[in-house]
Scaffold this active site. Structure first.
Site, PDB file in Angstrom:
ATOM      1  N   SER A  55      30.536   5.477  46.820  1.00 33.14           N
ATOM      2  CA  SER A  55      31.531   5.234  47.856  1.00 33.14           C
ATOM      3  C   SER A  55      31.953   6.521  48.546  1.00 33.14           C
ATOM      4  O   SER A  55      32.687   6.474  49.532  1.00 33.14           O
ATOM      5  CB  SER A  55      32.748   4.521  47.269  1.00 33.14           C
ATOM      6  OG  SER A  55      33.112   5.101  46.059  1.00 33.14           O
ATOM      7  N   ASN A  70      35.475   4.777  53.662  1.00 32.22           N
ATOM      8  CA  ASN A  70      36.489   5.413  52.822  1.00 32.22           C
ATOM      9  C   ASN A  70      37.138   6.634  53.457  1.00 32.22           C
ATOM     10  O   ASN A  70      38.216   7.054  53.035  1.00 32.22           O
ATOM     11  CB  ASN A  70      35.900   5.739  51.444  1.00 32.22           C
ATOM     12  CG  ASN A  70      35.806   4.464  50.623  1.00 32.22           C
ATOM     13  OD1 ASN A  70      36.682   3.607  50.689  1.00 32.22           O
ATOM     14  ND2 ASN A  70      34.734   4.316  49.866  1.00 32.22           N
ATOM     15  N   HIS A  73      26.164   0.879  50.506  1.00 29.73           N
ATOM     16  CA  HIS A  73      27.548   0.765  50.028  1.00 29.73           C
ATOM     17  C   HIS A  73      28.060  -0.653  50.244  1.00 29.73           C
ATOM     18  O   HIS A  73      28.313  -1.059  51.378  1.00 29.73           O
ATOM     19  CB  HIS A  73      28.389   1.803  50.782  1.00 29.73           C
ATOM     20  CG  HIS A  73      29.807   1.883  50.340  1.00 29.73           C
ATOM     21  ND1 HIS A  73      30.815   2.344  51.152  1.00 29.73           N
ATOM     22  CD2 HIS A  73      30.409   1.562  49.172  1.00 29.73           C
ATOM     23  CE1 HIS A  73      31.949   2.305  50.508  1.00 29.73           C
ATOM     24  NE2 HIS A  73      31.743   1.827  49.300  1.00 29.73           N
TER      25      HIS A  73
END
Ligand code: 3HC
Length: 311
Positions: free
Chosen positions: A132, A216, A166
């Site tokens: 991530s 993220n 991801h």
């Protein structure tokens, strides 16, 4: 001309965790991969993962989202392998066309796994990481067989088969896969991984290999800011979460979401963003760090910003 993914055998490392299990679910029920190797370290963990997988199948059949025969076929595609990676590559049945690593978000663990995968599997096997936030190019650089001679073609070619794929939690529900090529990734690997993620029913966005990628880089500072608001007494946790849920139509408030993702994972990503960019806006809040110190990791540990009594 659209590229076919050609994945007949898929390996999932960390298959019993929430991400690995979800990836197995969409690979089996949507992409209909005929053979899925569930790689984990203990039979007990695999059994726990299979139980959850069965409950998802039963739920989808009861809601007419899946026929019983499709559910049976999906279940039959699963092959638990309880010795971790030890037997991988020993024979055709244990030689996947693609492996997705969904282990703990820790660089040295991922590097070790990629080095072992590269040692035991042929160069044609695609190696994807569900990281991530960690540099995909760095993980890819470890996709080199331990037996390769320094400077050999193998050292050059190994990392070309690696990339970031991801997925988002819960994988069966969230419609996105973020695809991150490393500097070394070949176009053919990008094309086949794109086709695979699409077959899993996902929309694919592409991000450069920068800390946190797109998702993220935006999400973690948002969650971190909510924790700073709690820490500095701006509002109660309930009011922070309700503000975002009802004011902005978020399905979960940021503190609830942090518990859901895992406060340790959020902390780790924030640290990576901070360390790699040097930008203080990414510094993890002190409270988040203390919660990790206390083992208040969120839903998975039974306590985070909220409490999650065992069911
Ligand atoms: N696995 C599979 N399916 C699940 C699930 C799980 N762990 N949890 C919930 N679901 C399914 C339910 O079975 C249900 O399916 P159905 O529609 O067929 O009945 C559906 O999700 C809705 O569940 P519920 O009715 O129980 O609950 P909600 O309506 O409150 O939805 C939620 C739950 C989908 C988790 C919703 O709250 C949500 O979307 N939250 C935000 C999740 C999010 O932002 N995820 C991304 C996190 S960031 C990330 O993963 C990246 C990483 O790098 C940090």
């Amino acid at each position: 001309m659209s590229v076919k993914h050609g994945i007949k055998t898929l390996g999932i490392v960390g298959a019993s965790g929430q991400m690995g299990n979800g990836i197995a679910y969409v690979a089996a029920t949507r992409a209909k991969v005929p053979r899925i190797l569930l790689l984990d370290q203990s039979q007990a963990q695999l059994d726990k993962g299979l139980k959850f997988f069965d409950s998802l199948l039963a739920k989808d059949v009861s809601k007419n989202k899946l026929s019983q025969s499709d559910a049976d076929e999906a279940r039959a595609s699963l092959h638990p392998v309880a010795d971790g990676l030890a037997s991988l590559g020993s024979g055709q049945e244990l030689t996947p066309d693609m492996v997705i690593e969904a282990a703990t978000e820790n660089l040295s663990i991922k590097q070790k796994i990629f080095s072992q995968l590269a040692t035991q599997l042929p160069l044609e096997t695609i190696l994807a990481t569900n990281t991530s936030s960690i540099s995909v190019s760095k993980i890819a650089a470890s996709a080199v067989s331990q037996n390769a001679a320094p400077g050999s073609k193998e050292v050059w070619d190994g990392p070309k088969r690696a990339l970031g794929l991801h997925f988002f939690n819960p994988v069966p529900v969230m419609k996105l896969v973020e695809l991150i090529p490393g500097l070394q990734t070949s176009q053919d690997v990008v094309d086949r991984a794109t086709a695979f993620a699409a077959a899993c029913g996902k929309t694919i966005t592409r991000s450069a290999d920068t800390p946190g990628f797109v998702s993220n880089r935006l999400l973690v500072p948002f969650i971190n800011e909510a924790i700073i608001a709690l820490e500095t007494g701006v509002a109660t946790k309930e009011d922070i979460d309700t503000t975002l849920k009802l004011g902005m139509n978020h399905p979960m408030g940021p503190l609830q979401l942090s518990d859901f993702i895992g406060n340790d994972t959020v902390y780790y990503i924030a640290e990576t963003l901070h360390r790699e960019t040097g930008d203080s806006k990414y510094r993890p809040s002190v409270l988040l760090g203390r919660m990790v110190d206390a083992g208040w990791l969120g839903k998975k540990s039974g306590k985070g910003f909220y409490e999650y009594p065992p069911k």
